[in-house]
Scaffold this motif. Structure first.
Motif, mmCIF file in Angstrom:
data_model
loop_
_atom_site.group_PDB
_atom_site.id
_atom_site.type_symbol
_atom_site.label_atom_id
_atom_site.label_comp_id
_atom_site.label_asym_id
_atom_site.label_seq_id
_atom_site.Cartn_x
_atom_site.Cartn_y
_atom_site.Cartn_z
ATOM 1 N N GLY A 133 0.814 -1.215 0.000
ATOM 2 C CA GLY A 133 0.000 0.000 0.000
ATOM 3 C C GLY A 133 0.841 1.255 0.000
ATOM 4 N N VAL A 134 1.933 1.262 0.758
ATOM 5 C CA VAL A 134 2.815 2.430 0.772
ATOM 6 C C VAL A 134 3.489 2.604 -0.582
ATOM 7 N N GLN A 135 3.836 1.492 -1.229
ATOM 8 C CA GLN A 135 4.479 1.593 -2.548
ATOM 9 C C GLN A 135 3.525 2.200 -3.563
ATOM 10 N N THR A 136 2.251 1.849 -3.514
ATOM 11 C CA THR A 136 1.274 2.433 -4.435
ATOM 12 C C THR A 136 1.153 3.942 -4.209
ATOM 13 N N PHE A 137 1.165 4.348 -2.950
ATOM 14 C CA PHE A 137 1.079 5.780 -2.643
ATOM 15 C C PHE A 137 2.341 6.510 -3.093
ATOM 16 N N ALA A 138 3.510 5.934 -2.814
ATOM 17 C CA ALA A 138 4.762 6.609 -3.125
ATOM 18 C C ALA A 138 5.048 6.632 -4.620
ATOM 19 N N ALA A 139 4.630 5.594 -5.356
ATOM 20 C CA ALA A 139 4.899 5.563 -6.802
ATOM 21 C C ALA A 139 4.081 6.615 -7.537
ATOM 22 N N ASP A 140 2.873 6.898 -7.059
ATOM 23 C CA ASP A 140 2.017 7.950 -7.640
ATOM 24 C C ASP A 140 1.819 7.767 -9.141
ATOM 25 N N GLY A 141 1.511 6.523 -9.519
ATOM 26 C CA GLY A 141 1.215 6.249 -10.914
ATOM 27 C C GLY A 141 2.417 6.127 -11.802
ATOM 28 N N ALA A 142 3.626 5.988 -11.292
ATOM 29 C CA ALA A 142 4.825 5.853 -12.122
ATOM 30 C C ALA A 142 4.794 4.522 -12.849
ATOM 31 N N ALA A 143 5.464 4.491 -14.014
ATOM 32 C CA ALA A 143 5.515 3.263 -14.807
ATOM 33 C C ALA A 143 6.271 2.180 -14.064
ATOM 34 N N ALA A 144 5.861 0.933 -14.331
ATOM 35 C CA ALA A 144 6.516 -0.191 -13.666
ATOM 36 C C ALA A 144 7.989 -0.254 -14.037
ATOM 37 N N TRP A 145 8.815 -0.508 -13.036
ATOM 38 C CA TRP A 145 10.261 -0.640 -13.148
ATOM 39 C C TRP A 145 10.976 0.669 -13.497
ATOM 40 N N SER A 146 10.245 1.739 -13.396
ATOM 41 C CA SER A 146 10.909 3.035 -13.531
ATOM 42 C C SER A 146 11.604 3.362 -12.215
ATOM 43 N N PHE A 151 12.090 2.839 -6.334
ATOM 44 C CA PHE A 151 12.409 3.455 -5.047
ATOM 45 C C PHE A 151 11.184 3.547 -4.132
ATOM 46 N N ALA A 152 9.980 3.486 -4.713
ATOM 47 C CA ALA A 152 8.777 3.516 -3.878
ATOM 48 C C ALA A 152 8.682 2.284 -2.983
ATOM 49 N N TRP A 153 9.308 1.164 -3.374
ATOM 50 C CA TRP A 153 9.306 -0.037 -2.532
ATOM 51 C C TRP A 153 10.186 0.120 -1.294
ATOM 52 N N LEU A 154 11.059 1.113 -1.265
ATOM 53 C CA LEU A 154 11.965 1.285 -0.134
ATOM 54 C C LEU A 154 11.402 2.200 0.944
ATOM 55 N N VAL A 155 10.263 2.849 0.673
ATOM 56 C CA VAL A 155 9.718 3.798 1.640
ATOM 57 C C VAL A 155 9.266 3.085 2.909
ATOM 58 N N GLU A 156 8.463 2.057 2.773
ATOM 59 C CA GLU A 156 7.956 1.330 3.949
ATOM 60 C C GLU A 156 9.059 0.605 4.707
ATOM 61 N N PRO A 157 10.029 -0.086 4.034
ATOM 62 C CA PRO A 157 11.063 -0.786 4.819
ATOM 63 C C PRO A 157 11.876 0.128 5.719
ATOM 64 N N PHE A 158 12.311 1.322 5.230
ATOM 65 C CA PHE A 158 13.152 2.127 6.115
ATOM 66 C C PHE A 158 12.330 2.752 7.243
ATOM 67 N N MET A 159 11.041 3.024 7.026
ATOM 68 C CA MET A 159 10.205 3.466 8.138
ATOM 69 C C MET A 159 9.968 2.326 9.140
ATOM 70 N N SER A 160 9.766 1.127 8.618
ATOM 71 C CA SER A 160 9.526 -0.016 9.509
ATOM 72 C C SER A 160 10.757 -0.323 10.340
ATOM 73 N N LEU A 161 11.948 -0.233 9.725
ATOM 74 C CA LEU A 161 13.166 -0.495 10.488
ATOM 75 C C LEU A 161 13.357 0.529 11.600
ATOM 76 N N ALA A 162 13.075 1.785 11.294
ATOM 77 C CA ALA A 162 13.191 2.814 12.335
ATOM 78 C C ALA A 162 12.196 2.567 13.465
ATOM 79 N N LEU A 163 10.970 2.159 13.102
ATOM 80 C CA LEU A 163 9.972 1.871 14.132
ATOM 81 C C LEU A 163 10.367 0.660 14.960
ATOM 82 N N LEU A 164 10.918 -0.378 14.301
ATOM 83 C CA LEU A 164 11.320 -1.581 15.034
ATOM 84 C C LEU A 164 12.488 -1.304 15.972
ATOM 85 N N VAL A 165 13.348 -0.352 15.613
ATOM 86 C CA VAL A 165 14.450 0.009 16.515
ATOM 87 C C VAL A 165 13.888 0.566 17.821
ATOM 88 N N VAL A 166 12.927 1.464 17.708
ATOM 89 C CA VAL A 166 12.354 2.083 18.905
ATOM 90 C C VAL A 166 11.584 1.037 19.723
#
Length: 324
Positions: A133-146, A151-166
């Motif tokens: 879901g975060v990737q769909t929001f971050a990609a904002d309609g960008a073409a596949a594999w652009s 980079f939209a797939w990396l938005v949720e992992p780095f937020m999740s890692l920061a949350l898991l640290v805390v």
């Protein structure tokens, strides 16, 4: 020259006659056999075999009657009785072990570790669920594999890692009796969770749908399920760990367990005022090593042969000697 007259061959009658004469000659030459003594009659005392069988049966019945009155075989434990007695003794020892402060601390630490592990695994899966879901929001309609789509797939992992640290730091320190009570960390957690929830829900809200696409409530719930589970775990885990930290494993008064009456061989005395003698005896047994330093009420009740009420009173007197 004279010729010999041939001897005629004997006939069967001649052979039979010769054998008969030979038998008569042997009978005349053999000495006479001694005469056998007359047979003695068997003495049975006038009893027939039927009488003897009946006499043996009566004697056997008398022996069985004498042995039947002996209750020694009834005093022996059967295999089933020994099995039940072994199970009862094992259950009593397990109950006594469950009241030991060390065992209660071990059980609490084991359960706490299990809950923290399950909570962190569930939190990781919930954050991984929201990645799409975060990737769909971050990609904002960008073409596949652009580049934007990748980079939209990396938005949720780095937020999740920061949350898991805390969350991981707070959980680890809480399990070691040093919980962190920091409003700043709480706000950081809620910030990451709000961003994850918003980015998952935004593309599926009614005003964000493309023209002509129908709003689906089930699809919205499906995409916000991961962030909601993450919020629940982050909120509940510190509360659960704080409750574990506040456990007092030496307070046997909270978990005395079931009150068991003694069996027929171990009568239970009714609660009475004679507690001083019981307390002195318990202290003597503690000094000799027959009782632990902080015996449970069940252990005191079994060793002192007293009622459970008196056992609790003795336990309280031993744990709080200044109260007496």
């Amino acid at each position: 020259m004279s010729t010999a007259t041939p001897t005629p061959e004997p006939t069967p009658e001649d052979i039979s006659r010769g054998l008969a004469e030979l038998e008569r000659h042997l009978d005349q030459q053999a000495p006479p056999l001694p005469a056998l003594p007359p047979a003695r009659p068997v003495e049975t005392g006038g009893e027939t075999k039927r009488v003897q069988r009946l006499r043996a049966e009566v004697a056997e019945a008398h022996l069985l009657a004498d042995l039947q009155d002996d209750t020694a075989p009834l005093l022996l434990d059967t295999a089933k009785v020994r099995k039940r007695r072994k199970a009862a003794r094992e259950a009593a020892r397990l109950h006594e072990l469950a009241q030991d402060p060390a065992m209660r601390a071990y059980q609490a630490a084991r359960m706490r570790r299990l809950l923290v592990t399950a909570g962190m695994v569930s939190l990781s899966l919930a954050l991984a669920w929201s990645t799409a879901g975060v990737q769909t929001f971050a990609a904002d309609g960008a073409a596949a594999w652009s580049p934007s789509w990748v980079f939209a797939w990396l938005v949720e992992p780095f937020m999740s890692l920061a949350l898991l640290v805390v969350v991981g730091a707070r959980a680890y320190l809480a399990t070691h009796g040093q919980p962190i009570h920091s409003p700043t960390l709480v706000r950081i957690e809620w910030l990451f969770l709000a961003l994850t929830l918003g980015m998952n829900a935004w593309p599926y809200l009614p005003w964000s749908l493309p023209t002509g696409e129908t709003f689906s409530f089930s699809r919205l719930v499906l995409h916000v399920l991961g962030p909601i589970v993450a919020v629940a775990i982050v909120t509940a885990l510190p509360i659960i760990l704080a409750a574990f930290t506040g456990l007092d494993h030496n307070d046997t008064g909270r978990l005395t367990g079931l009150t068991y009456s003694a069996n027929a061989h171990d009568p239970v005395r009714a609660p009475g005022p004679d507690l001083v003698r019981l307390i002195d005896r318990a202290r003597t047994l503690i000094a000799t090593g027959e009782l632990p330093e902080a015996p449970s009420a069940y252990r005191l009740q079994r060793v002192l042969r007293c009622g459970m009420d008196d056992a609790r009173a003795v336990r309280d007197a031993l744990n709080h000697p200044t109260a007496n």
